[in-house]
Design a protein around this motif. Structure first.
Motif, PDB file in Angstrom:
ATOM      1  N   GLN A   1       0.868  -1.181   0.000  1.00 22.92           N
ATOM      2  CA  GLN A   1       0.000   0.000   0.000  1.00 22.92           C
ATOM      3  C   GLN A   1       0.907   1.234   0.000  1.00 22.92           C
ATOM      4  OE1 GLN A   1      -3.581   0.116   2.437  1.00 22.92           O
ATOM      5  NE2 GLN A   1      -3.032  -1.885   3.230  1.00 22.92           N
ATOM      6  N   LEU A   2       0.462   2.261  -0.691  1.00 25.29           N
ATOM      7  CA  LEU A   2       1.314   3.454  -0.852  1.00 25.29           C
ATOM      8  C   LEU A   2       1.659   4.097   0.496  1.00 25.29           C
ATOM      9  CD1 LEU A   2       2.702   5.410  -2.817  1.00 25.29           C
ATOM     10  CD2 LEU A   2       0.567   6.713  -2.904  1.00 25.29           C
ATOM     11  N   PHE A   3       0.701   4.155   1.406  1.00 28.87           N
ATOM     12  CA  PHE A   3       0.970   4.854   2.671  1.00 28.87           C
ATOM     13  C   PHE A   3       2.122   4.223   3.441  1.00 28.87           C
ATOM     14  CE2 PHE A   3      -1.513   1.553   4.869  1.00 28.87           C
ATOM     15  CZ  PHE A   3      -0.859   1.469   6.079  1.00 28.87           C
ATOM     16  N   THR A   4       2.304   2.907   3.258  1.00 30.27           N
ATOM     17  CA  THR A   4       3.351   2.226   4.034  1.00 30.27           C
ATOM     18  C   THR A   4       4.743   2.727   3.642  1.00 30.27           C
ATOM     19  OG1 THR A   4       3.710   0.349   2.517  1.00 30.27           O
ATOM     20  CG2 THR A   4       1.902   0.142   4.112  1.00 30.27           C
ATOM     21  N   LEU A   5       4.824   3.350   2.455  1.00 30.79           N
ATOM     22  CA  LEU A   5       6.127   3.858   2.003  1.00 30.79           C
ATOM     23  C   LEU A   5       6.411   5.250   2.558  1.00 30.79           C
ATOM     24  CD1 LEU A   5       6.097   2.587  -1.680  1.00 30.79           C
ATOM     25  CD2 LEU A   5       7.243   1.590   0.300  1.00 30.79           C
ATOM     26  N   GLY A   6       5.450   5.788   3.292  1.00 30.56           N
ATOM     27  CA  GLY A   6       5.687   7.069   3.954  1.00 30.56           C
ATOM     28  C   GLY A   6       6.518   6.874   5.209  1.00 30.56           C
ATOM     29  N   TYR A   7       6.410   7.813   6.109  1.00 31.26           N
ATOM     30  CA  TYR A   7       7.239   7.795   7.321  1.00 31.26           C
ATOM     31  C   TYR A   7       6.464   7.163   8.474  1.00 31.26           C
ATOM     32  CZ  TYR A   7      10.034   9.751  11.159  1.00 31.26           C
ATOM     33  OH  TYR A   7      10.798   9.919  12.278  1.00 31.26           O
ATOM     34  N   HIS A   8       7.205   6.439   9.345  1.00 33.11           N
ATOM     35  CA  HIS A   8       6.588   5.764  10.489  1.00 33.11           C
ATOM     36  C   HIS A   8       7.281   6.218  11.783  1.00 33.11           C
ATOM     37  CE1 HIS A   8       5.108   2.173   7.943  1.00 33.11           C
ATOM     38  NE2 HIS A   8       5.819   2.911   7.111  1.00 33.11           N
ATOM     39  N   GLN A   9       6.488   6.382  12.826  1.00 30.82           N
ATOM     40  CA  GLN A   9       7.068   6.674  14.153  1.00 30.82           C
ATOM     41  C   GLN A   9       6.652   5.564  15.112  1.00 30.82           C
ATOM     42  OE1 GLN A   9       9.124   9.464  15.381  1.00 30.82           O
ATOM     43  NE2 GLN A   9       9.323   7.867  16.938  1.00 30.82           N
ATOM     44  N   SER A  10       7.616   5.121  15.885  1.00 30.82           N
ATOM     45  CA  SER A  10       7.364   4.044  16.833  1.00 30.82           C
ATOM     46  C   SER A  10       8.201   4.279  18.076  1.00 30.82           C
ATOM     47  CB  SER A  10       7.766   2.721  16.164  1.00 30.82           C
ATOM     48  OG  SER A  10       7.552   1.641  17.018  1.00 30.82           O
ATOM     49  N   ARG A  11       7.815   3.670  19.172  1.00 28.94           N
ATOM     50  CA  ARG A  11       8.676   3.601  20.343  1.00 28.94           C
ATOM     51  C   ARG A  11       8.102   2.562  21.287  1.00 28.94           C
ATOM     52  NH1 ARG A  11      12.728   5.814  23.439  1.00 28.94           N
ATOM     53  NH2 ARG A  11      12.351   5.876  25.669  1.00 28.94           N
ATOM     54  N   TRP A  12       9.025   1.775  21.840  1.00 30.88           N
ATOM     55  CA  TRP A  12       8.622   0.896  22.926  1.00 30.88           C
ATOM     56  C   TRP A  12       8.652   1.768  24.164  1.00 30.88           C
ATOM     57  CZ3 TRP A  12      12.255  -3.202  25.460  1.00 30.88           C
ATOM     58  CH2 TRP A  12      11.546  -3.879  26.456  1.00 30.88           C
TER      59      TRP A  12
END
Ligand code: GLC
Length: 766
Positions: free
Chosen positions: A257-268
């Motif tokens: 999906q196109l959105f998955t190629l955008g930026y992601h933010q995560s943190r445990w």
């Protein structure tokens, strides 16, 4: 081991050779792919990597020679000698790869006394072995071999003179070149010599070993503790063709999906929904583009999979729906370990169905992971995979857009699962020794199937553990790296080698997972992350938080600049994934993939290509503000300044903290989107083309970015052609998606022109 050949037969495309002590089989799958097999453990291949019929039914001939049997396809000649020694030649009769005829020459064993000393000071003492493996193939080293691939191994790009193991491992120590194994087992490598290239895929899931000329420079070998002798010799005219053939066999990364190629933010460590909401809001306030937020284990109730921590994360799904209104997509983590707790539905269902791995005595096997005592789904059992797939519905109903599979080596806190823990291999019982390396693979497959069934869009799965072929179901990240400059440096060869190993959709934890990032390191990491297929900032509980605004204005602006650049380049990245589905070529590539005759490219660890048109030369050393850049043959343009550069040259490029040197090949037409905060914010009806002088053409792909409609023709394809005389044409090659671009913006040497588009061919004079 096999002794002399007695007889042979050819049946249903398989050449079976009967030796004094066993049988060997040669099966041409295609003209360029040959399987070499001996049922040292069982009659069948039982491959977890290869699905569907891959034997193309090609014509081949078999000829008896004085001392060997010759099997010839349109591309290869395979000569099989006594003792099941197999040599491969190309159709010009050039030797590609020969079995080594001597015995392995084991290194000097370390004395027990010496080992005692080493242990006394706390050294990790490697296991000493001077025995051949139960299954083993030793190949003659011709001299100038370089080796690439082997998945996520640490170290530099070229694996010559190193040895590795395939045994999926979660080792929380900082990963160094001395690590033999990490989370993934991709038993595939490419051998490059001056005059030829080939690949070998050793399809054996047991603990296996690869020595690329470390033990002795006369040979390299691969072997395993058990299983069949089962490998594929993969020929091809060049490296891209080898990757294409390998991914023909094991499958290709499907268009995401196109959105998955955008930026992601995560943190445990986002411990409450308020924390997550605040992070999301800050991104929007600061106008930093972002699509995806990841929820780590904190969102679950006592780390029980398929539950929701209502106390800290509120009503299940409310957070996800609120974020969705602001363009955010949420990915949730799911680990394999199911909490041992009577009354917890997933545990009870699993016990009732007999879905968990068992001890040899027939008890449910218990170890510990995040929820404490936990049990392990038996993913080799199709019934268990279906159950797991059905469990994804819970997440899909909450609005989750992707599932992150972690700890699936499987990791376990009270020591590794014993090798005799009982698992299932489809229709028969087996053990942990056989299933360990495919555990994560099968979990990801089940997750993919569940998302496909309940969400219907192209599933977005991220996994830590993989086996060959996992690329069909999942993206992957490099696990628990640390905020160390060495780990940023390692990211380049590691991601490039994964790409060569078929895993196209991959990334590192940008900024580093463990340890504390510095503003400079985060800035430089974003400059690499911007070009890696999976672009996710993730960090560990207990380490410095890593959101871009926490380090002052300069770091914030650098993060923003490269995240914005990523969004501009989304159509290019998406085109590369479209290409990948056809060719298996990953978007992030080592220079050697396209310049295999270039000596400088062989060991290029500090630069990489994005597709074949862009070269990225990031600074990956603290304090450096200049980069020694190498450009392979051809004419290149500096992305930032437009300066023309002749290839086959080294030069020094100024690279202050906010500059990642990037070069674009002459004759390139680079598609860009207009600025956006997230995918879906506005209709993507305008395409910007950055045109670089020269002769060239480019195929651009467009669809709805979400579902499987493209597989039945719902997409558009455009062809852009630039000629050296300055003529640019824009033409529609395929029209199947109803939203054609309305406008093209052409940028060339600082000039901008706009053209309305109606589907008719445009000819433009620059
Ligand atoms: C593992 C994962 C890491 C995750 C953590 C907690 O260490 O590799 O990414 O944040 O577990 O779930």
């Amino acid at each position: 081991m096999f002794g002399n050949r007695k007889a042979y037969e050819v049946k249903e495309g398989v050449v079976t050779l009967f030796f004094e002590k066993g049988i060997g089989q040669i099966t041409p799958y295609t003209d360029e792919i040959i399987n070499v097999f001996s049922p040292t453990m069982c009659e069948e291949h039982r491959s977890k990597a290869i699905e569907g019929e891959k034997k193309a039914g090609i014509h081949f001939s078999v000829t008896e020679r004085i001392d060997h049997l010759e099997i010839t396809t349109a591309a290869l000649k395979v000569c099989v000698y006594d003792d099941f020694k197999v040599d491969f030649y190309d159709k010009e009769d050039r030797l590609l790869c020969a079995d080594y005829r001597g015995d392995r020459k084991f290194g000097m064993a370390i004395s027990e006394k010496c080992l005692e000393f080493l242990r006394a000071e706390g050294h990790d003492v490697p296991e000493q072995s001077d025995e051949n493996y139960a299954v083993q193939v030793v190949k003659k080293m011709e001299g100038d071999e370089c080796f690439y691939g082997l998945g996520d191994k640490t170290g530099f790009l070229n694996k010559r003179h190193y040895d590795y193991e395939m045994w999926n491992s979660d080792n929380p120590q900082a990963h160094t070149d001395a690590f033999k194994a990490l989370y993934k087992s991709i038993p595939f490598f490419i051998t490059l010599r001056r005059d030829c290239v080939y690949g070998i895929f050793f399809d054996n899931t047991y603990h296996s070993y690869f020595d690329m000329g470390k033990e002795k420079d006369d040979y390299f070998f691969f072997g395993a503790n058990a299983g069949n002798l089962d490998y594929y010799f993969i020929a091809g005219v060049n490296m891209p063709q080898i990757v294409k053939n390998y991914t023909y066999l094991t499958g290709r990364t499907p268009l995401p999906q196109l959105f998955t190629l955008g930026y992601h933010q995560s943190r445990w460590g986002y411990e409450t929904s308020a924390d997550v909401r605040a992070v999301a809001a800050k991104y929007r306030d600061l106008d930093i583009p972002i699509d995806t937020i990841h929820l780590d284990i904190d969102y679950m109730d006592q780390y029980k999979v398929f539950t929701w921590n209502e106390q800290d994360f509120g009503e299940p799904g409310a957070l996800i729906k609120d974020l969705a209104r602001d363009g955010f997509k949420v990915v949730t983590i799911i680990d394999p370990g199911v909490k041992l707790e009577e009354g917890y539905a997933k545990y009870d269902e699993g016990i009732a169905g007999g879905y968990f791995a068992k001890t040899p005595e027939g008890e449910t096997y218990v170890n510990a992971v995040w929820p404490g005592d936990a049990v392990f789904p038996d993913f080799g059992n199709p019934v268990v995979r279906n159950w797991w797939a059905d469990n994804q519905k819970y997440l899909v109903d909450l609005g989750v857009r992707g599932v992150w599979n972690d700890m699936n080596e499987p990791a376990s806190f009270r020591g590794e699962l014993p090798e005799d823990v009982v698992f299932t291999d489809e229709d028969q019982p087996t053990n942990h020794a056989a299933m360990h390396n495919v555990y994560g693979h099968l979990m990801a497959k089940a997750t993919y199937e569940g998302l496909k069934k309940y969400d219907g869009r192209r599933p977005f799965v991220i996994t830590r553990a993989c086996y060959s072929g996992s690329q069909k179901y999942t993206t992957a990240w490099t696990g628990d790296n640390q905020s160390l400059w060495e780990h940023l440096q390692m990211a380049i060869p590691q991601l490039c080698n994964m790409g060569l190993s078929g895993l196209a959709y991959i990334g590192t934890d940008v900024g580093g997972f463990g340890a504390d990032v510095t503003p400079e390191l985060l800035s430089r990491w974003v400059e690499v992350g911007c070009f890696s297929p999976l672009f996710r900032n993730h960090s560990s509980k207990g380490s410095t938080r890593q959101e871009p605004w926490l380090f002052g204005e300069e770091t914030l602006q650098i993060n923003k600049k490269y995240i914005e650049l990523r969004y501009k380049l989304l159509p290019y990245m998406y085109d590369l994934f479209w290409e990948c589905e056809k060719t298996g070529l990953a978007p992030m590539r080592p220079l050697i993939l396209h310049y295999e005759k270039d000596e400088e490219a062989k060991n290029e660890n500090g630069e990489f290509l994005l597709g074949s048109k862009m070269l990225v030369a990031p600074v990956v050393e603290q304090g450096q503000t200049h980069k020694m850049v190498y450009l392979p043959e051809g004419v290149w343009y500096d992305y930032w300044t437009g300066e023309k550069k002749e290839g086959k040259n080294f030069f020094i490029r100024e690279a202050p903290l906010d500059v990642c040197p990037i070069y674009v090949k002459a004759g390139t037409i680079l598609p860009n989107y207009e600025p956006m905060h997230y995918v879906g914010e506005h209709e993507l009806d305008t395409l910007i083309l950055d045109v670089y002088d020269g002769n060239g053409s480019y195929i651009h792909y467009q669809d709805n970015g979400e579902d499987f409609g493209y597989q039945s023709g719902e997409y558009n394809q455009y062809e852009f052609v630039i000629l050296a005389d300055g003529t640019l044409t824009i033409d529609l090659l395929h029209q199947g998606y109803d939203k054609l671009y309305k406008k093209f913006i052409i940028r060339h040497k600082g000039h901008t022109q706009e053209f309305a588009f109606t589907g008719k061919k445009l000819t433009i004079w620059l």
